[in-house]
Scaffold this motif. Sequence first.
Motif, mmCIF file in Angstrom:
data_model
loop_
_atom_site.group_PDB
_atom_site.id
_atom_site.type_symbol
_atom_site.label_atom_id
_atom_site.label_comp_id
_atom_site.label_asym_id
_atom_site.label_seq_id
_atom_site.Cartn_x
_atom_site.Cartn_y
_atom_site.Cartn_z
ATOM 1 N N HIS A 71 0.845 -1.189 0.000
ATOM 2 C CA HIS A 71 0.000 0.000 0.000
ATOM 3 C C HIS A 71 0.878 1.236 0.000
ATOM 4 C CE1 HIS A 71 0.891 -0.963 4.229
ATOM 5 N NE2 HIS A 71 0.872 0.356 4.432
ATOM 6 N N ILE A 72 0.257 2.386 -0.076
ATOM 7 C CA ILE A 72 0.947 3.666 0.089
ATOM 8 C C ILE A 72 0.366 4.341 1.334
ATOM 9 C CG2 ILE A 72 1.574 4.046 -2.314
ATOM 10 C CD1 ILE A 72 -0.935 5.736 -2.641
ATOM 11 N N GLY A 73 1.201 5.010 2.072
ATOM 12 C CA GLY A 73 0.723 5.655 3.293
ATOM 13 C C GLY A 73 1.852 6.278 4.066
ATOM 14 N N GLY A 74 1.577 6.599 5.303
ATOM 15 C CA GLY A 74 2.589 7.230 6.141
ATOM 16 C C GLY A 74 2.047 7.482 7.537
ATOM 17 N N THR A 75 2.884 8.090 8.352
ATOM 18 C CA THR A 75 2.535 8.465 9.718
ATOM 19 C C THR A 75 2.947 9.916 9.929
ATOM 20 O OG1 THR A 75 2.847 6.204 10.528
ATOM 21 C CG2 THR A 75 2.877 7.970 12.163
ATOM 22 N N THR A 76 2.049 10.701 10.460
ATOM 23 C CA THR A 76 2.292 12.124 10.682
ATOM 24 C C THR A 76 2.127 12.441 12.168
ATOM 25 O OG1 THR A 76 1.583 12.793 8.467
ATOM 26 C CG2 THR A 76 1.480 14.461 10.196
ATOM 27 N N VAL A 77 3.133 13.055 12.755
ATOM 28 C CA VAL A 77 3.037 13.556 14.126
ATOM 29 C C VAL A 77 2.458 14.962 14.059
ATOM 30 C CG1 VAL A 77 4.303 14.148 16.211
ATOM 31 C CG2 VAL A 77 4.995 12.149 14.865
ATOM 32 N N PHE A 78 1.279 15.152 14.663
ATOM 33 C CA PHE A 78 0.606 16.449 14.577
ATOM 34 C C PHE A 78 0.787 17.294 15.831
ATOM 35 C CE2 PHE A 78 -2.451 13.148 15.765
ATOM 36 C CZ PHE A 78 -2.903 13.600 16.984
ATOM 37 N N GLY A 79 1.432 16.762 16.867
ATOM 38 C CA GLY A 79 1.723 17.561 18.048
ATOM 39 C C GLY A 79 0.468 18.036 18.751
ATOM 40 N N ASP A 80 0.447 19.339 19.050
ATOM 41 C CA ASP A 80 -0.680 19.922 19.774
ATOM 42 C C ASP A 80 -1.801 20.390 18.859
ATOM 43 O OD1 ASP A 80 0.544 19.615 22.281
ATOM 44 O OD2 ASP A 80 1.710 21.446 21.982
ATOM 45 N N ASN A 81 -1.600 20.361 17.563
ATOM 46 C CA ASN A 81 -2.610 20.870 16.631
ATOM 47 C C ASN A 81 -3.387 19.701 16.039
ATOM 48 O OD1 ASN A 81 -4.150 22.455 14.994
ATOM 49 N ND2 ASN A 81 -2.494 23.125 13.650
ATOM 50 N N VAL A 82 -4.516 19.367 16.647
ATOM 51 C CA VAL A 82 -5.314 18.230 16.184
ATOM 52 C C VAL A 82 -5.953 18.515 14.831
ATOM 53 C CG1 VAL A 82 -7.486 18.926 17.255
ATOM 54 C CG2 VAL A 82 -6.958 16.501 17.009
ATOM 55 N N GLU A 83 -5.977 19.779 14.404
ATOM 56 C CA GLU A 83 -6.536 20.088 13.087
ATOM 57 C C GLU A 83 -5.703 19.461 11.968
ATOM 58 O OE1 GLU A 83 -9.373 21.426 12.223
ATOM 59 O OE2 GLU A 83 -9.890 21.554 14.340
ATOM 60 N N ASP A 84 -4.417 19.237 12.203
ATOM 61 C CA ASP A 84 -3.611 18.527 11.201
ATOM 62 C C ASP A 84 -4.172 17.132 10.957
ATOM 63 O OD1 ASP A 84 -2.064 20.751 11.175
ATOM 64 O OD2 ASP A 84 -0.235 19.803 11.909
ATOM 65 N N GLU A 85 -4.601 16.477 12.017
ATOM 66 C CA GLU A 85 -5.154 15.127 11.876
ATOM 67 C C GLU A 85 -6.441 15.142 11.057
ATOM 68 O OE1 GLU A 85 -5.956 11.309 14.789
ATOM 69 O OE2 GLU A 85 -6.339 13.301 15.583
ATOM 70 N N TRP A 86 -7.311 16.106 11.317
ATOM 71 C CA TRP A 86 -8.574 16.150 10.582
ATOM 72 C C TRP A 86 -8.393 16.653 9.159
ATOM 73 C CZ3 TRP A 86 -12.468 13.406 11.990
ATOM 74 C CH2 TRP A 86 -12.632 13.066 13.329
ATOM 75 N N PHE A 87 -7.376 17.434 8.913
ATOM 76 C CA PHE A 87 -7.068 17.804 7.526
ATOM 77 C C PHE A 87 -6.625 16.576 6.733
ATOM 78 C CE2 PHE A 87 -3.824 19.684 4.499
ATOM 79 C CZ PHE A 87 -4.771 20.078 3.562
ATOM 80 N N ILE A 88 -5.892 15.681 7.370
ATOM 81 C CA ILE A 88 -5.498 14.438 6.703
ATOM 82 C C ILE A 88 -6.721 13.569 6.427
ATOM 83 C CG2 ILE A 88 -4.193 12.290 7.027
ATOM 84 C CD1 ILE A 88 -2.085 13.907 8.497
ATOM 85 N N VAL A 89 -7.686 13.556 7.353
ATOM 86 C CA VAL A 89 -8.936 12.824 7.098
ATOM 87 C C VAL A 89 -9.615 13.375 5.852
ATOM 88 C CG1 VAL A 89 -11.233 12.315 8.007
ATOM 89 C CG2 VAL A 89 -9.255 12.211 9.519
ATOM 90 N N TYR A 90 -9.667 14.699 5.742
ATOM 91 C CA TYR A 90 -10.256 15.316 4.545
ATOM 92 C C TYR A 90 -9.488 14.928 3.288
ATOM 93 C CZ TYR A 90 -11.103 18.951 1.077
ATOM 94 O OH TYR A 90 -11.371 19.613 -0.089
ATOM 95 N N LEU A 91 -8.161 14.941 3.355
ATOM 96 C CA LEU A 91 -7.357 14.574 2.193
ATOM 97 C C LEU A 91 -7.632 13.136 1.756
ATOM 98 C CD1 LEU A 91 -3.886 16.178 3.044
ATOM 99 C CD2 LEU A 91 -5.502 16.922 1.285
#
Length: 634
Positions: A71-91
Motif C-alpha cells: 500500500h501507500i501511506g505514512g505516519t504524521t506527528v501532529f503535536g498539539d494541533n489536532v486540526e492537522d489530523e482532521w485535515f489528513i482525514v479530509y485529504l
Amino acid sequence: MEALRRPALPEDAVRYRLFAAAAAGPGGEALLRRCAELALLRFAPLLASYVWQRQPFRLRYVPRRGETPAHIGGTTVFGDNVEDEWFIVYLLREITREFPGLAARIDDNDGEFLLIEAADFLPKWLNPENSENRVFFYKGELHIIPLSEPSEQDCPLSAPCPTVPQALALLSTRSEEFLAAEPIRAALYKRIQGYPEQIQASLHRARCFLPAGIVAVLRLRPSLVAAAVQAFYLRDASDLRACRRPFRAFPAEQRVMALVTFTRCLYAQLAQQKFVPDRRSGYTLPTPSHPQYRAYELGMKLAHGFEILCSKSSKVAPDAKRSVLSSPLWERFLRSLKEKDYFKGEMEGSAKYLELLHMAEDHFQRFVSVPEGSDEVSPGDEILTLLQTTSIDLKEFEREAACLPPEDDDSWLDIAPDALDQMLQEARNESLPSTNEEEQKYDLETVAESMKAFVSKVSTHEGAEMPWSSDESHVTFDVDSFTKALDRILGADSEELDSDDLDEEEEFGFSDGDDADLAAGDQRQEQKVSPEELVGSLKAYMKEMDRELAQTNVGKSFTTQKRGASSVEAAPSESAGPDCGAEDAELTPVDVDMNLVANLLESYSAQAGLAGPTSNILQSLGVNLPENTELTGS
C-alpha cells in the motif's frame, strides 16, 4: 495478530494507508507509486499553503508484510494541533474520490477515532474489540464492514475482525451494502466540512521585529516557523545555554519589522508563554505600554527558537542544497499549481507571486522530492544552509517594513464564558435554551418519567443504557409469577439445621423455650398456606411498617398525596395535625413523583451551576433543567 505485531503509535500521531481495492497484478507496485505521485500533484495547492505543526502529510510505498498487502501511506506527528489530523482525514476522503480504485484506512493511538466522532450513532454490535479493519474511505464515502454472520451480533466481543484482504474484497464487490448510515456519515463529515476554506481561516498573520536573517529564511522556507516555535515552546535548560550569550546565527543588531504567517495554534503557543530574555543575548524589550511591544516580544521569542535550532545543527558548514527544481517532477508540480489557480491571478514576478512560489518550492523540496529512505535534514542544518546561500538586503527589508499590511486581530485568544457555553452547545448539536422565562417550558412530569425509565433499565458491566425514546414500553409486573415465587420462598418445607445454624443459636443464646416456639412454628408451617393468605400477610407486614415509619423523621420527610387530589397537588405529611385524623394521615400514600422531582431539584441546586450527578444524568436522558435563578441573582 496483526494488532500485536504493529508498533504502537505515539499519542500525537496519526497513521494512514491507501490500498488498491481490487487485487493488484504484477504491476501493483508501479501503480501504487504512480497514484501517490498523482495524488500529491492533485492536491499540491492545498499542501503547499498548509503550515504543519510537526510533520507533513506524506505518501510512501510500503511493501506487503504478513496479511497486510502492499500500500501507500505514512505516519504524521501532529503535536498539539489536532486540526492537522482532521485535515489528513479530509485529504484521504478526497483522494479516494479522485482515485476510485483506492480504499483508505486511518487510525491513531485511540484506534478508530472516526467512530469516536460518531459514537452516538453507531450500531450496538460495533465496539473497539471488533472494529479493526472494518472502517474505510472508499469512493469518497465512509464504509463499515458488518459482522459476517447475523448470529455474531448476539456476542459481538467474540466476533473475529476481518483481515485487510477480506475487507478489500468485500468493498470491491459489494460496497453499496457497506455504506455507513447517514447519521454516522453526517457526524463525521460535519467535523471536516470546513475544508479547504478552513485552511486560510486557521492562519494568523502577526507583525514581528526579527533579525534580517530570519526574515530572509522565512521568505524561502515559510514552514520553518513551525519548527522555531516548537523549539522555543518545548525548550529546556540545555537549549537555553545557546541563548545566554550574544546570538551567533541571528544577532540582535540588524532587526526589521516583518509580517509572519502562523497557524493559530503556533501563534497561541508563542504569544501566551511568559519569557524574559537574558541580557547577554542582546535582546531587550520596550515597556509594555509601547505600541509595538507585542511585535518586539514575538520577534524575540521567535529569534530564540531559531537560535536554538541552529545550536543543535550537526555541522557548521552544511552541504549545498539539492538542485531539484529542474527535474521533470517539479515541472509537473508547478503546472498542477497553475491549473488549480494556486497563484490566484498574480502577475508572474510580482511580490505576491514570488511569495507563493517560494512556499511551493519549500513544500516540494522538503516533502515531495525527498528520496525514500533518505535521512531527513534537521531544521538547524537547513537554516544554516539558507543563511550561507542567500543574500540579505537590509535596506530592501526596511523599505518593505514601511508599508506592511495590517496584522490579524487576535481577540480569538480570549473566549468569554458565554461563547464557551455556545461552543459546547454546538458541539452537542443542541440549540441554546431560550432566555425568556415565559418561553421556558420545563415539564416536571417528564423529569420524573425519564428518571424512572432510566432506573428500570437493565445495566451490564458496560454501563446503563439511556432511555432516549419515551415510547418504550413500561416495566410490567406479573402478579401470578410474583405470587408463585413468594410461595416457593415462604411456603417451602423447613430443612434441618446444619452446624452453622447451631453455632448461631449458641451465639445468640437461644433458650429451650425458644426451641419450643420454633417447634410450634414448624408444626404451623407444615399446614398448607394459600397464596392469597401469603399476600395478605405480606401486606399486613408492610402496612404495619408504614405505620411505624410514619411517626419517625424519615416518614415525615416525604411528601404525601392529598385524598381525592392528583399527584401534583400534594402536601407534606407533617402538615397533618393530630386532630385531623392522625391514623389516616399516617397511611396516606407517598407522592413518588413529587418526592423524586423535589430531591432532584435540591441536588441540582446544590451543584451551584457546576457539573454534578443530577445534571449529568438528566442531560444524558435529554432533559435540560433551567439555571437556578436564585443563585444567578445572588
